[in-house]
Each structure stands twice: as structure tokens, then as C-alpha cells.
Motif scaffolding. Structure first.
Motif, PDB file in Angstrom:
ATOM      1  N   ALA A  44       0.832  -1.209   0.000  1.00  0.00           N
ATOM      2  CA  ALA A  44       0.000   0.000   0.000  1.00  0.00           C
ATOM      3  C   ALA A  44       0.863   1.253   0.000  1.00  0.00           C
ATOM      4  O   ALA A  44       0.594   2.215  -0.736  1.00  0.00           O
ATOM      5  CB  ALA A  44      -0.933  -0.003   1.205  1.00  0.00           C
ATOM      6  N   ILE A  45       1.883   1.263   0.829  1.00  0.00           N
ATOM      7  CA  ILE A  45       2.767   2.438   0.915  1.00  0.00           C
ATOM      8  C   ILE A  45       3.556   2.603  -0.375  1.00  0.00           C
ATOM      9  O   ILE A  45       3.678   3.713  -0.910  1.00  0.00           O
ATOM     10  CB  ILE A  45       3.714   2.308   2.127  1.00  0.00           C
ATOM     11  CG1 ILE A  45       2.905   2.332   3.424  1.00  0.00           C
ATOM     12  CG2 ILE A  45       4.748   3.421   2.136  1.00  0.00           C
ATOM     13  CD1 ILE A  45       3.701   1.961   4.648  1.00  0.00           C
ATOM     14  N   GLU A  46       4.084   1.499  -0.892  1.00  0.00           N
ATOM     15  CA  GLU A  46       4.878   1.569  -2.120  1.00  0.00           C
ATOM     16  C   GLU A  46       4.035   2.045  -3.310  1.00  0.00           C
ATOM     17  O   GLU A  46       4.474   2.900  -4.092  1.00  0.00           O
ATOM     18  CB  GLU A  46       5.490   0.200  -2.422  1.00  0.00           C
ATOM     19  CG  GLU A  46       6.615  -0.188  -1.478  1.00  0.00           C
ATOM     20  CD  GLU A  46       7.187  -1.561  -1.802  1.00  0.00           C
ATOM     21  OE1 GLU A  46       6.540  -2.314  -2.578  1.00  0.00           O
ATOM     22  OE2 GLU A  46       8.268  -1.879  -1.278  1.00  0.00           O
ATOM     23  N   SER A  47       2.823   1.503  -3.447  1.00  0.00           N
ATOM     24  CA  SER A  47       1.982   1.897  -4.582  1.00  0.00           C
ATOM     25  C   SER A  47       1.525   3.348  -4.455  1.00  0.00           C
ATOM     26  O   SER A  47       1.444   4.081  -5.454  1.00  0.00           O
ATOM     27  CB  SER A  47       0.766   0.966  -4.688  1.00  0.00           C
ATOM     28  OG  SER A  47      -0.045   1.045  -3.530  1.00  0.00           O
ATOM     29  N   SER A  48       1.252   3.797  -3.227  1.00  0.00           N
ATOM     30  CA  SER A  48       0.851   5.193  -3.019  1.00  0.00           C
ATOM     31  C   SER A  48       1.988   6.142  -3.354  1.00  0.00           C
ATOM     32  O   SER A  48       1.777   7.189  -3.983  1.00  0.00           O
ATOM     33  CB  SER A  48       0.396   5.393  -1.566  1.00  0.00           C
ATOM     34  OG  SER A  48      -0.715   4.585  -1.259  1.00  0.00           O
ATOM     35  N   GLY A  94      -4.464   4.085   4.029  1.00  0.00           N
ATOM     36  CA  GLY A  94      -5.391   3.192   4.703  1.00  0.00           C
ATOM     37  C   GLY A  94      -5.485   1.872   3.965  1.00  0.00           C
ATOM     38  O   GLY A  94      -5.372   1.826   2.736  1.00  0.00           O
ATOM     39  N   VAL A  95      -5.668   0.792   4.709  1.00  0.00           N
ATOM     40  CA  VAL A  95      -5.771  -0.552   4.127  1.00  0.00           C
ATOM     41  C   VAL A  95      -7.079  -1.195   4.572  1.00  0.00           C
ATOM     42  O   VAL A  95      -7.443  -1.127   5.751  1.00  0.00           O
ATOM     43  CB  VAL A  95      -4.571  -1.425   4.565  1.00  0.00           C
ATOM     44  CG1 VAL A  95      -4.801  -2.879   4.186  1.00  0.00           C
ATOM     45  CG2 VAL A  95      -3.281  -0.906   3.948  1.00  0.00           C
ATOM     46  N   GLY A  96      -7.789  -1.807   3.633  1.00  0.00           N
ATOM     47  CA  GLY A  96      -9.046  -2.477   3.963  1.00  0.00           C
ATOM     48  C   GLY A  96     -10.252  -1.643   3.580  1.00  0.00           C
ATOM     49  O   GLY A  96     -10.158  -0.429   3.347  1.00  0.00           O
ATOM     50  N   ASP A  97     -11.417  -2.268   3.526  1.00  0.00           N
ATOM     51  CA  ASP A  97     -12.647  -1.616   3.063  1.00  0.00           C
ATOM     52  C   ASP A  97     -13.020  -0.392   3.901  1.00  0.00           C
ATOM     53  O   ASP A  97     -13.355   0.668   3.366  1.00  0.00           O
ATOM     54  CB  ASP A  97     -13.810  -2.606   3.079  1.00  0.00           C
ATOM     55  CG  ASP A  97     -13.660  -3.691   2.025  1.00  0.00           C
ATOM     56  OD1 ASP A  97     -12.894  -3.475   1.075  1.00  0.00           O
ATOM     57  OD2 ASP A  97     -14.318  -4.742   2.161  1.00  0.00           O
ATOM     58  N   VAL A  98     -12.978  -0.540   5.235  1.00  0.00           N
ATOM     59  CA  VAL A  98     -13.399   0.553   6.109  1.00  0.00           C
ATOM     60  C   VAL A  98     -12.469   1.750   5.973  1.00  0.00           C
ATOM     61  O   VAL A  98     -12.911   2.893   5.790  1.00  0.00           O
ATOM     62  CB  VAL A  98     -13.452   0.086   7.582  1.00  0.00           C
ATOM     63  CG1 VAL A  98     -13.767   1.268   8.495  1.00  0.00           C
ATOM     64  CG2 VAL A  98     -14.495  -0.999   7.755  1.00  0.00           C
ATOM     65  N   ALA A  99     -11.167   1.510   6.048  1.00  0.00           N
ATOM     66  CA  ALA A  99     -10.194   2.600   5.949  1.00  0.00           C
ATOM     67  C   ALA A  99     -10.273   3.286   4.585  1.00  0.00           C
ATOM     68  O   ALA A  99     -10.220   4.514   4.498  1.00  0.00           O
ATOM     69  CB  ALA A  99      -8.785   2.075   6.197  1.00  0.00           C
TER      70      ALA A  99
END
Length: 258
Positions: A44-48, A94-99
Motif C-alpha cells: 500500500a505504501i509503495e503503490s501510493s 489506509g488498508v481495507g474496506d473501512v479505511a
């Protein structure tokens, strides 16, 4: 305490040496560069960073860690723009549906109201970019400028309250005006409010009530008790465009740090 990257048990305690806390945080942050933390977060961090063309700030003597903090819907890191100006930003991931849903909502709120903030712009951190992966596994926003944890000083508390007043004067309420949602800008010596997911509009008729609600939330997060006539005090401050009376009620905050 973690087992296979998952929280297994939480142990409460106190930091004897402030430096030990910084060292621990830095240790955890460095784990994002290895396989020691869940790969989902690393991806997530790398792709962002790739989408925003930024790079995680490498810890040094002036900036001991790139990790800025964790909120209800993500974690925030210091990043540098890969462009020639090397501008510093905050990267909220953020990771996951809620985030992802909450970060998407924060971006939508900023997009919806940004043209109407007018005088309140000086009191808010700007969301400049938004990204969500195609599989909706992660989402991110790019923030600027980057602030620090609010110091418990008279000048900082005054600036935070003035920021809430600016929002009210522009027809808005923060909605979650806790002390953890305001940051300090050391260069300009002023505060800026963050986490705009809860921001809401208010009319001239509800402006006082909205400002009062935000002020109560701020006082509560500072562990301050509001007097019974707090609503009248807040209304008077708003009409006089001065937070001096509210500031008197906050003296305990900075006195306790001296």
C-alpha cells in the motif's frame, strides 16, 4: 505484542526515557521496509508513493522518523516529492474496506467544500491528491503542509481555538475537534486542523451551536471540564471574535507542563 504480524496482546506501561519511545517508533517504521510487517501495508505504501511520485523520508538527525502517527482510518508518513523542489508532504494511507471508505470520504468532503473555505483556509491542512487501488485494497491522500504534534503552550492552544472560530465564520464545523486532529506549524507558529472527514456546513442560525460543539470536543480531549455556562461563553467569544475568555479556561493545559 505481535505474533506473525498480528496483534496478540497489548501491554500498558509508561515511557521512562522519552528517547526510548522515539527509538521504538523508528524501529517499527523501519519494519515497513522489510518483510517483518504485513506485506499488504508495504504494498500500500509503495503503490501510493509511486502514484504520487514521492519517497518516504529517510530518518536523520533532524527528523528521527518518517512516521507521523496513526488515526482511526490510516497511518501518516513524511514523504518528499521526487520533483526538483523536494517538497515535504504527509502521506495518509489506509488498508481495507473501512479505511478506504473513510479516506475516500475525507477526500470527497475536501473536494466538496474546498471552494467555500475562504477565510478558513489558513486553519486547515490541504489535501492535494487522492489515490485508490483498482482492487480497493488501499487508499491514500497527500497532505500539506506537514505539522507536528500540538505543543501544550498558550500560543498553540490559542491558535487551535482561533482555527475553529475561522471555520465557524466560514460556515463550517470540524465535527471531531479533538486535540489529536490539530497540528502545529513551527515555521509559522500557528495550528492547522486535519482529518476533515467529519467537517460539516452550518448556517448563520447554527453557527454558535457548531462552534460550541467543536470547542467542547477540544476541551474534553484536553481533559478540561466545561463550566455550566460554557455555551454562553462560546457564543460571546464568537460575537467578539476573540478566544481570550476560552483561553483563560485552558490555563491548566500549559501550566501542567511547566
Amino acid at each position: 505484542l505481535c505474533v506473525d504480524g498480528n496483534a496478540a496482546r497489548c501491554v500498558w506501561g509508561a515511557w521512562v526515557d522519552p528517547g526510548s519511545k522515539d527509538a521504538t517508533v523508528d524501529f517499527l517504521v523501519r519494519g515497513f521496509e522489510t518483510e517483518s510487517l504485513p506485506r499488504t501495508w508495504v504494498n500500500a505504501i509503495e503503490s501510493s508513493c509511486t502514484q504520487f511520485d514521492v519517497t518516504l523520508l529517510q530518518p536523520n538527525e533532524d527528523v528521527p522518523t518518517c512516521f507521523l502517527g496513526a488515526g482511526g482510518c490510516g497511518r501518516v508518513f513524511r514523504v518528499l516529492s521526487n520533483s526538483q523542489d523536494k517538497k515535504m508532504h504527509g502521506l495518509k494511507v489506509g488498508v481495507g474496506d473501512v479505511a478506504c471508505s473513510q479516506i475516500r470520504e475525507e477526500w470527497s468532503k475536501f473536494e466538496q467544500y474546498s471552494q467555500s473555505f475562504s477565510k478558513a483556509e489558513a486553519a486547515l491542512v490541504v489535501i492535494s491528491k487522492y489515490y485508490e487501488s483498482t482492487d480497493r485494497a488501499c487508499a491514500a491522500i497527500l497532505l500539506e503542509p506537514v505539522g507536528l504534534v500540538l505543543p501544550r503552550t498558550q500560543k498553540a492552544i490559542k491558535s487551535a481555538l482561533e482555527g475553529l472560530m475561522m471555520l465557524s465564520n466560514s460556515g463550517f464545523g470540524h465535527g471531531d475537534a479533538r486535540i489529536c486532529n490539530v497540528v502545529w506549524m513551527p515555521d509559522t507558529e500557528c495550528c492547522k486542523w486535519v482529518d476533515l472527514r467529519t467537517i460539516c456546513s452550518c448556517s448563520a442560525d447554527t453557527k454558535v451551536a457548531t462552534f460550541t460543539r467543536d470547542a467542547v470536543a477540544f476541551f474534553s480531549s484536553c481533559r478540561l471540564e466545561c463550566p455550566q455556562d460554557f455555551s454562553q461563553i462560546a457564543a460571546k467569544c464568537l460575537s467578539e471574535q476573540s478566544v481570550s475568555t476560552l483561553l483563560v479556561l485552558c490555563q491548566k493545559v500549559w501550566n501542567s507542563t511547566q
